[in-house]
Design a protein around this motif. Structure first.
Motif, PDB file in Angstrom:
ATOM      1  N   GLU A   1       0.817  -1.211   0.000  1.00 53.65           N
ATOM      2  CA  GLU A   1       0.000   0.000   0.000  1.00 53.65           C
ATOM      3  C   GLU A   1       0.856   1.268   0.000  1.00 53.65           C
ATOM      4  O   GLU A   1       0.649   2.170  -0.815  1.00 53.65           O
ATOM      5  CB  GLU A   1      -0.930  -0.012   1.218  1.00 53.65           C
ATOM      6  N   HIS A   2       1.834   1.326   0.921  1.00 56.89           N
ATOM      7  CA  HIS A   2       2.532   2.598   1.147  1.00 56.89           C
ATOM      8  C   HIS A   2       3.799   2.770   0.319  1.00 56.89           C
ATOM      9  O   HIS A   2       4.261   3.893   0.145  1.00 56.89           O
ATOM     10  CB  HIS A   2       2.824   2.767   2.638  1.00 56.89           C
ATOM     11  N   ARG A   3       4.371   1.696  -0.156  1.00 61.09           N
ATOM     12  CA  ARG A   3       5.605   1.827  -0.944  1.00 61.09           C
ATOM     13  C   ARG A   3       5.358   1.566  -2.427  1.00 61.09           C
ATOM     14  O   ARG A   3       6.004   2.157  -3.279  1.00 61.09           O
ATOM     15  CB  ARG A   3       6.671   0.852  -0.427  1.00 61.09           C
ATOM     16  N   LEU A   4       4.439   0.615  -2.727  1.00 57.90           N
ATOM     17  CA  LEU A   4       4.204   0.277  -4.132  1.00 57.90           C
ATOM     18  C   LEU A   4       2.932   0.924  -4.673  1.00 57.90           C
ATOM     19  O   LEU A   4       2.642   0.832  -5.864  1.00 57.90           O
ATOM     20  CB  LEU A   4       4.114  -1.254  -4.316  1.00 57.90           C
ATOM     21  N   GLY A   5       2.158   1.571  -3.776  1.00 58.62           N
ATOM     22  CA  GLY A   5       0.947   2.278  -4.209  1.00 58.62           C
ATOM     23  C   GLY A   5      -0.154   1.354  -4.711  1.00 58.62           C
ATOM     24  O   GLY A   5      -0.982   1.755  -5.534  1.00 58.62           O
ATOM     25  N   LEU A   6      -0.184   0.114  -4.222  1.00 62.79           N
ATOM     26  CA  LEU A   6      -1.224  -0.826  -4.656  1.00 62.79           C
ATOM     27  C   LEU A   6      -2.453  -0.698  -3.762  1.00 62.79           C
ATOM     28  O   LEU A   6      -2.367  -0.213  -2.633  1.00 62.79           O
ATOM     29  CB  LEU A   6      -0.713  -2.271  -4.564  1.00 62.79           C
ATOM     30  N   ASN A   7      -3.599  -1.164  -4.263  1.00 59.29           N
ATOM     31  CA  ASN A   7      -4.752  -1.370  -3.390  1.00 59.29           C
ATOM     32  C   ASN A   7      -4.474  -2.646  -2.619  1.00 59.29           C
ATOM     33  O   ASN A   7      -3.873  -3.580  -3.169  1.00 59.29           O
ATOM     34  CB  ASN A   7      -6.028  -1.573  -4.210  1.00 59.29           C
ATOM     35  N   VAL A   8      -4.933  -2.703  -1.383  1.00 61.83           N
ATOM     36  CA  VAL A   8      -4.729  -3.943  -0.625  1.00 61.83           C
ATOM     37  C   VAL A   8      -6.059  -4.440  -0.087  1.00 61.83           C
ATOM     38  O   VAL A   8      -6.935  -3.637   0.251  1.00 61.83           O
ATOM     39  CB  VAL A   8      -3.704  -3.769   0.528  1.00 61.83           C
TER      40      VAL A   8
ATOM     41  N   TYR B   1       9.552  -8.387  -2.936  1.00 65.26           N
ATOM     42  CA  TYR B   1      10.698  -9.121  -2.377  1.00 65.26           C
ATOM     43  C   TYR B   1      11.872  -8.170  -2.132  1.00 65.26           C
ATOM     44  O   TYR B   1      12.499  -8.191  -1.065  1.00 65.26           O
ATOM     45  CB  TYR B   1      11.105 -10.234  -3.350  1.00 65.26           C
ATOM     46  N   ASP B   2      12.160  -7.325  -3.135  1.00 65.90           N
ATOM     47  CA  ASP B   2      13.306  -6.406  -3.008  1.00 65.90           C
ATOM     48  C   ASP B   2      13.091  -5.429  -1.851  1.00 65.90           C
ATOM     49  O   ASP B   2      14.011  -5.126  -1.095  1.00 65.90           O
ATOM     50  CB  ASP B   2      13.514  -5.625  -4.314  1.00 65.90           C
ATOM     51  N   GLU B   3      11.880  -4.942  -1.723  1.00 70.09           N
ATOM     52  CA  GLU B   3      11.578  -3.967  -0.664  1.00 70.09           C
ATOM     53  C   GLU B   3      11.655  -4.641   0.717  1.00 70.09           C
ATOM     54  O   GLU B   3      12.300  -4.116   1.629  1.00 70.09           O
ATOM     55  CB  GLU B   3      10.166  -3.403  -0.915  1.00 70.09           C
ATOM     56  N   LEU B   4      11.037  -5.808   0.829  1.00 70.77           N
ATOM     57  CA  LEU B   4      11.014  -6.515   2.124  1.00 70.77           C
ATOM     58  C   LEU B   4      12.440  -6.897   2.553  1.00 70.77           C
ATOM     59  O   LEU B   4      12.850  -6.606   3.684  1.00 70.77           O
ATOM     60  CB  LEU B   4      10.146  -7.780   2.027  1.00 70.77           C
TER      61      LEU B   4
END
Ligand SMILES: Cc1ncc(COP(=O)(O)O)c(C=O)c1O
Length: 295
Positions: free
Chosen positions: A213-220, A274-277
């Protein structure tokens, strides 16, 4: 031992580039252990005691922590067991809280490569049972379906683990082996993960909900993932401390095999998650406040 009064946790210590050591959200593991203890009528360690015990175990075993850049980490296993000489079915008179550790690589072979999974006919948890607690009995019950999944073969395919459906209706996905599931809708815009009281509340999953939600701007969305409607999703993955993110190539359900992105390639959204986590865990990407505790 006989009545299974036992619960445990799993978290990792990561070596960051500057040599310091990161624990990833240990307060969340402490809170989950407190919930598991409450469910089995066991006294729970406080959050402070839990984190301090993890810190001490990492410090005492620092030489086992794989170096930055290897992808390895130090897996920590805190547990609480009841001990005593009672034979009657009641709570144990005494309890042990302990933490041990072991250096690990990724859980499924090959790191970020897709694996196939097969739906089990067994249930891992009951609707009002202990599925949301991290207790040994759930894992004892999963050994046979897990072994069957690993032995199974369909059209020459092998499977990494079992997928469990919701125990009441057997229509919705609950868990992927010892990991939660996520799926990305075909338009690449929405991150979906099952919601159920019999799923283990995965700390990795809640972290990915935040990152999506907050880094990739997706709906969750936490909701239902129907096994008969997998064609809505363009990517899927298993997530957990051990599994990290394991892309799901395809799912075998009866004689149907559903492929998501590809059986051999990782999808683009899965790779970004994966890269972000892992960047947050190893300290190369800025962490949301409070997620990293230095040892
Ligand atoms: C049954 C089950 N589901 C999900 C998970 C993932 O949880 P977490 O992300 O907190 O490791 C685990 C592993 O801990 C598990 O054993």
């Amino acid at each position: 031992m006989h009545y299974g009064q036992q619960c445990f946790e799993g978290l990792k210590a990561y070596r960051s580039q500057d040599g310091s050591i990161n624990l990833f959200r240990p307060d969340q593991n402490a809170a989950r252990m407190q919930m598991s203890c409450e469910r089995l009528l066991m006294p729970a360690p406080s959050t402070e005691m839990f984190i301090e015990a993890c810190r001490q175990v990492v410090k005492a075993n620092e030489h086992f922590l794989p170096p930055f850049g290897t992808g390895g980490s130090l897996y920590l296993r805190p547990f609480v067991i009841g001990v005593g000489d009672n034979i009657g079915v009641r709570t144990a008179p005494e309890f042990i809280f302990s933490v041990f550790c072991v250096p690990v690589g990724p859980y499924f072979k090959g790191g970020l490569t897709p694996h196939n999974f097969i739906v089990s006919e067994f249930d891992r948890a009951a609707p009002n049972g202990t599925g949301a607690a991290k207790v040994g009995g759930n894992y004892a019950a999963s050994l046979l379906p897990g072994a069957q999944a690993k032995d199974a073969q369909a059209q020459g395919r092998h499977f990494a683990d079992a997928i469990y459906l919701d125990p009441a209706t057997h229509t919705k996905i609950e868990e992927v082996g010892a990991a939660n599931l996520f799926a990305i809708t075909k338009d690449g815009r929405t991150f979906v993960t099952p919601k159920s009281p019999s799923i283990l509340p995965s700390i990795t999953k809640y972290s990915l909900l935040h990152i999506a939600e907050h880094r990739l701007g997706l709906n969750v969305e936490e909701g239902d993932v129907y096994i008969s409607r997998l064609d809505q999703y363009g990517e899927a993955g298993a997530c957990g401390t051990a599994a990290v993110i394991t892309p799901i190539g395809g799912i075998q359900h009866g004689d149907q095999f559903h492929v998501f992105h590809s059986e051999t390639e990782t999808g683009p959204v899965t790779r970004r998650l994966y890269d972000e986590l892992t960047g947050i865990q190893f300290g190369t990407v800025e962490a949301p406040e409070g997620w990293i505790v230095k040892v």
